[in-house]
Design a protein around this motif. Structure first.
Motif, PDB file in Angstrom:
ATOM      1  N   GLU A 160       0.790  -1.359  -0.106  1.00 37.34           N
ATOM      2  CA  GLU A 160      -0.156   0.008  -0.163  1.00 37.34           C
ATOM      3  C   GLU A 160       0.814   1.334  -0.013  1.00 37.34           C
ATOM      4  OE1 GLU A 160      -3.092  -0.492  -0.448  1.00 37.34           O
ATOM      5  OE2 GLU A 160      -3.545  -2.579   0.570  1.00 37.34           O
ATOM      6  N   LEU A 161       2.128   1.237   0.025  1.00 40.38           N
ATOM      7  CA  LEU A 161       2.925   2.520  -0.077  1.00 40.38           C
ATOM      8  C   LEU A 161       2.478   3.307  -0.981  1.00 40.38           C
ATOM      9  CD1 LEU A 161       5.191   3.947   1.469  1.00 40.38           C
ATOM     10  CD2 LEU A 161       6.767   2.954  -0.174  1.00 40.38           C
ATOM     11  N   ASP A 162       2.297   2.846  -2.316  1.00 42.48           N
ATOM     12  CA  ASP A 162       1.815   3.768  -3.566  1.00 42.48           C
ATOM     13  C   ASP A 162       0.680   4.472  -3.330  1.00 42.48           C
ATOM     14  OD1 ASP A 162       3.946   3.165  -4.462  1.00 42.48           O
ATOM     15  OD2 ASP A 162       3.205   1.706  -5.978  1.00 42.48           O
ATOM     16  N   ARG A 163       0.030   4.321  -2.143  1.00 40.97           N
ATOM     17  CA  ARG A 163      -1.414   4.815  -2.072  1.00 40.97           C
ATOM     18  C   ARG A 163      -1.501   6.085  -1.140  1.00 40.97           C
ATOM     19  NH1 ARG A 163      -5.033   1.539  -4.029  1.00 40.97           N
ATOM     20  NH2 ARG A 163      -4.730  -0.627  -3.840  1.00 40.97           N
ATOM     21  N   LEU A 164      -0.008   6.404  -0.614  1.00 34.52           N
ATOM     22  CA  LEU A 164       0.135   7.663   0.214  1.00 34.52           C
ATOM     23  C   LEU A 164       0.153   8.811  -0.776  1.00 34.52           C
ATOM     24  CD1 LEU A 164       2.992   6.416   2.919  1.00 34.52           C
ATOM     25  CD2 LEU A 164       0.350   6.266   3.250  1.00 34.52           C
ATOM     26  N   ARG A 165       0.010   9.791  -0.035  1.00 39.40           N
ATOM     27  CA  ARG A 165       0.350  11.091  -0.764  1.00 39.40           C
ATOM     28  C   ARG A 165       1.701  11.382  -1.233  1.00 39.40           C
ATOM     29  NH1 ARG A 165      -1.879  15.510   3.089  1.00 39.40           N
ATOM     30  NH2 ARG A 165      -0.369  14.463   4.263  1.00 39.40           N
ATOM     31  N   ASP A 166       2.186  11.989  -2.251  1.00 42.76           N
ATOM     32  CA  ASP A 166       3.238  12.360  -2.506  1.00 42.76           C
ATOM     33  C   ASP A 166       4.300  12.595  -1.490  1.00 42.76           C
ATOM     34  OD1 ASP A 166       2.880  11.152  -5.105  1.00 42.76           O
ATOM     35  OD2 ASP A 166       3.006  13.459  -6.024  1.00 42.76           O
ATOM     36  N   SER A 167       4.044  13.604  -0.632  1.00 40.05           N
ATOM     37  CA  SER A 167       4.639  14.248   0.434  1.00 40.05           C
ATOM     38  C   SER A 167       4.859  13.097   1.571  1.00 40.05           C
ATOM     39  CB  SER A 167       3.977  15.424   1.078  1.00 40.05           C
ATOM     40  OG  SER A 167       2.625  15.144   1.501  1.00 40.05           O
ATOM     41  N   ASP A 168       3.885  12.193   1.953  1.00 39.22           N
ATOM     42  CA  ASP A 168       4.041  11.192   3.050  1.00 39.22           C
ATOM     43  C   ASP A 168       4.899  10.054   2.504  1.00 39.22           C
ATOM     44  OD1 ASP A 168       2.481  12.303   5.002  1.00 39.22           O
ATOM     45  OD2 ASP A 168       0.688  11.643   4.169  1.00 39.22           O
ATOM     46  N   ARG A 169       4.734   9.697   1.326  1.00 35.70           N
ATOM     47  CA  ARG A 169       5.631   8.542   0.597  1.00 35.70           C
ATOM     48  C   ARG A 169       7.062   9.162   0.490  1.00 35.70           C
ATOM     49  NH1 ARG A 169       2.968   7.903  -3.524  1.00 35.70           N
ATOM     50  NH2 ARG A 169       3.854   9.032  -5.046  1.00 35.70           N
ATOM     51  N   LYS A 170       7.311  10.255   0.148  1.00 36.39           N
ATOM     52  CA  LYS A 170       8.640  10.862   0.155  1.00 36.39           C
ATOM     53  C   LYS A 170       9.315  11.061   1.618  1.00 36.39           C
ATOM     54  CE  LYS A 170       8.201  13.651  -4.186  1.00 36.39           C
ATOM     55  NZ  LYS A 170       7.914  15.140  -4.402  1.00 36.39           N
ATOM     56  N   LEU A 171       8.601  11.327   2.659  1.00 38.36           N
ATOM     57  CA  LEU A 171       8.996  11.329   3.972  1.00 38.36           C
ATOM     58  C   LEU A 171       9.138   9.731   4.356  1.00 38.36           C
ATOM     59  CD1 LEU A 171       9.412  12.452   6.728  1.00 38.36           C
ATOM     60  CD2 LEU A 171       6.848  12.459   7.264  1.00 38.36           C
ATOM     61  N   VAL A 172       8.474   8.800   3.915  1.00 37.96           N
ATOM     62  CA  VAL A 172       8.868   7.444   4.219  1.00 37.96           C
ATOM     63  C   VAL A 172      10.055   7.103   3.513  1.00 37.96           C
ATOM     64  CG1 VAL A 172       8.237   4.927   3.948  1.00 37.96           C
ATOM     65  CG2 VAL A 172       6.472   6.816   4.617  1.00 37.96           C
ATOM     66  N   ARG A 173      10.415   7.274   2.503  1.00 38.64           N
ATOM     67  CA  ARG A 173      11.542   7.010   1.805  1.00 38.64           C
ATOM     68  C   ARG A 173      12.813   7.634   2.365  1.00 38.64           C
ATOM     69  NH1 ARG A 173      10.548   2.306  -0.504  1.00 38.64           N
ATOM     70  NH2 ARG A 173       9.196   2.353  -2.450  1.00 38.64           N
ATOM     71  N   GLN A 174      12.599   8.964   2.887  1.00 35.34           N
ATOM     72  CA  GLN A 174      13.587   9.572   3.510  1.00 35.34           C
ATOM     73  C   GLN A 174      14.158   8.973   4.843  1.00 35.34           C
ATOM     74  OE1 GLN A 174      12.622  13.506   4.853  1.00 35.34           O
ATOM     75  NE2 GLN A 174      14.525  14.392   4.642  1.00 35.34           N
ATOM     76  N   LEU A 175      12.936   8.721   5.590  1.00 38.30           N
ATOM     77  CA  LEU A 175      13.105   8.037   6.919  1.00 38.30           C
ATOM     78  C   LEU A 175      14.096   6.742   6.553  1.00 38.30           C
ATOM     79  CD1 LEU A 175      10.009   8.878   8.606  1.00 38.30           C
ATOM     80  CD2 LEU A 175      12.125   9.701   9.216  1.00 38.30           C
ATOM     81  N   GLN A 176      13.502   5.934   5.558  1.00 40.43           N
ATOM     82  CA  GLN A 176      14.313   4.779   5.323  1.00 40.43           C
ATOM     83  C   GLN A 176      15.617   4.863   4.889  1.00 40.43           C
ATOM     84  OE1 GLN A 176      11.265   3.325   2.442  1.00 40.43           O
ATOM     85  NE2 GLN A 176      10.137   2.219   3.960  1.00 40.43           N
ATOM     86  N   ARG A 177      15.876   5.983   3.951  1.00 42.08           N
ATOM     87  CA  ARG A 177      17.226   5.727   3.436  1.00 42.08           C
ATOM     88  C   ARG A 177      18.090   6.259   4.908  1.00 42.08           C
ATOM     89  NH1 ARG A 177      14.925   8.306  -0.985  1.00 42.08           N
ATOM     90  NH2 ARG A 177      15.049  10.425  -0.033  1.00 42.08           N
ATOM     91  N   GLN A 178      17.775   6.916   5.674  1.00 38.49           N
ATOM     92  CA  GLN A 178      18.490   7.387   6.974  1.00 38.49           C
ATOM     93  C   GLN A 178      18.888   6.025   7.868  1.00 38.49           C
ATOM     94  OE1 GLN A 178      17.379  11.034   9.026  1.00 38.49           O
ATOM     95  NE2 GLN A 178      15.906  11.615   7.238  1.00 38.49           N
ATOM     96  N   TYR A 179      17.602   5.258   7.813  1.00 37.07           N
ATOM     97  CA  TYR A 179      17.967   4.014   8.714  1.00 37.07           C
ATOM     98  C   TYR A 179      18.910   3.096   8.051  1.00 37.07           C
ATOM     99  CZ  TYR A 179      16.438  -0.144  11.034  1.00 37.07           C
ATOM    100  OH  TYR A 179      16.139  -1.312  11.866  1.00 37.07           O
ATOM    101  N   VAL A 180      18.925   3.000   6.720  1.00 38.17           N
ATOM    102  CA  VAL A 180      19.745   2.305   6.041  1.00 38.17           C
ATOM    103  C   VAL A 180      21.240   2.731   6.234  1.00 38.17           C
ATOM    104  CG1 VAL A 180      20.490   1.610   3.679  1.00 38.17           C
ATOM    105  CG2 VAL A 180      18.212   1.303   4.257  1.00 38.17           C
ATOM    106  N   GLU A 181      21.345   4.114   5.805  1.00 39.49           N
ATOM    107  CA  GLU A 181      22.760   4.520   6.170  1.00 39.49           C
ATOM    108  C   GLU A 181      23.129   4.691   7.759  1.00 39.49           C
ATOM    109  OE1 GLU A 181      24.630   5.462   3.607  1.00 39.49           O
ATOM    110  OE2 GLU A 181      22.903   4.602   2.587  1.00 39.49           O
ATOM    111  N   LEU A 182      22.637   4.590   8.623  1.00 36.43           N
ATOM    112  CA  LEU A 182      22.960   4.101  10.006  1.00 36.43           C
ATOM    113  C   LEU A 182      23.564   2.914   9.910  1.00 36.43           C
ATOM    114  CD1 LEU A 182      20.939   5.174  12.830  1.00 36.43           C
ATOM    115  CD2 LEU A 182      21.968   3.116  12.906  1.00 36.43           C
ATOM    116  N   TRP A 183      22.865   1.639   9.251  1.00 32.32           N
ATOM    117  CA  TRP A 183      23.481   0.323   9.192  1.00 32.32           C
ATOM    118  C   TRP A 183      24.691   0.202   8.633  1.00 32.32           C
ATOM    119  CZ3 TRP A 183      20.951  -4.630  10.346  1.00 32.32           C
ATOM    120  CH2 TRP A 183      19.992  -4.670  11.147  1.00 32.32           C
ATOM    121  N   VAL A 184      24.650   0.989   7.501  1.00 36.74           N
ATOM    122  CA  VAL A 184      25.900   1.086   6.463  1.00 36.74           C
ATOM    123  C   VAL A 184      27.223   1.639   7.244  1.00 36.74           C
ATOM    124  CG1 VAL A 184      26.998   1.926   4.457  1.00 36.74           C
ATOM    125  CG2 VAL A 184      24.526   0.993   4.367  1.00 36.74           C
TER     126      VAL A 184
END
Length: 199
Positions: A113-137
């Motif tokens: 269902e990620l694609d059902r979010l508004r663009d702004s919310d979907r971009k926020l999810v992606r931004q938070l996920q990238r930060q989480y990935v980079e923390l692990w990296v």
């Protein structure tokens, strides 16, 4: 890391049931009346807490991304000022395993269902996920200094795929291991994946 033991608020109860129902039947397959019935209130009563289903979905997917990132950052802070990368990676893995076992509906929801979010919310999810990935990296590269950043990032994504496979465990008629056995298996597989970077 402290664990909250307070009883869930009505808002949290609504979100938990919405996640379960959305994961089981799809976002469009669930009405507000059904969500309300699951928590013992009328469908219209939900509107005192959320303006609609779209808002529930956004709070669920943005909220879990924030929770994962904040949990990861807290583990890094607790390990400071002289962190042991191996112990820190183990703590990150354990934290993500807890999520993968406790919040399986949210994994399904994100995938479907990620694609059902508004663009702004979907971009926020992606931004938070990238930060989480980079923390692990960052932690993985502290442990395996000779590994290129791109390879470390690919390994992190692969381990997330492994850990986030939990909604599929027990599918196709197979028996689902108990929680302790599943934790142990996932932990061993995740550590093995990262250990292979040294080879």
């Amino acid at each position: 890391m402290t664990t909250r033991t307070d009883a869930p608020t009505r808002r949290e109860q609504i979100l938990k049931e919405a996640a379960r129902l959305f994961a089981e039947r799809g976002f469009h397959g669930v009405g507000v009346d059904e969500i309300g019935a699951a928590v013992g209130i009328s469908g219209p009563g939900l509107y005192r807490h959320f303006p609609g289903k779209d808002a529930m979905l956004a709070e669920l997917l943005v909220g879990i991304s924030e929770r994962l990132l904040n949990g990861g950052r807290l583990r890094v802070e607790e390990a400071a000022p002289d962190p042991d990368p191996q112990a820190l990676l183990a703590a990150l893995i354990d934290g993500h395993i807890d999520f993968a076992l406790d919040d399986r509906p949210l994994i399904t929801l994100h995938d479907r269902e990620l694609d059902r979010l508004r663009d702004s919310d979907r971009k926020l999810v992606r931004q938070l996920q990238r930060q989480y990935v980079e923390l692990w990296v960052t932690v993985v590269r502290e442990l395996h200094r000779d590994v290129p950043e791109s390879e470390a990032r690919a390994a992190v994504h692969a381990v997330f795929g492994l850990l986030n496979s939990t909604p599929h465990l027990g599918s196709y008629g197979s028996d689902l291991p108990g929680r302790t056995a599943t934790e142990t298996l996932l932990r061993r597989l995740a550590h093995g994946a990262f250990a292979s970077l040294a080879g």
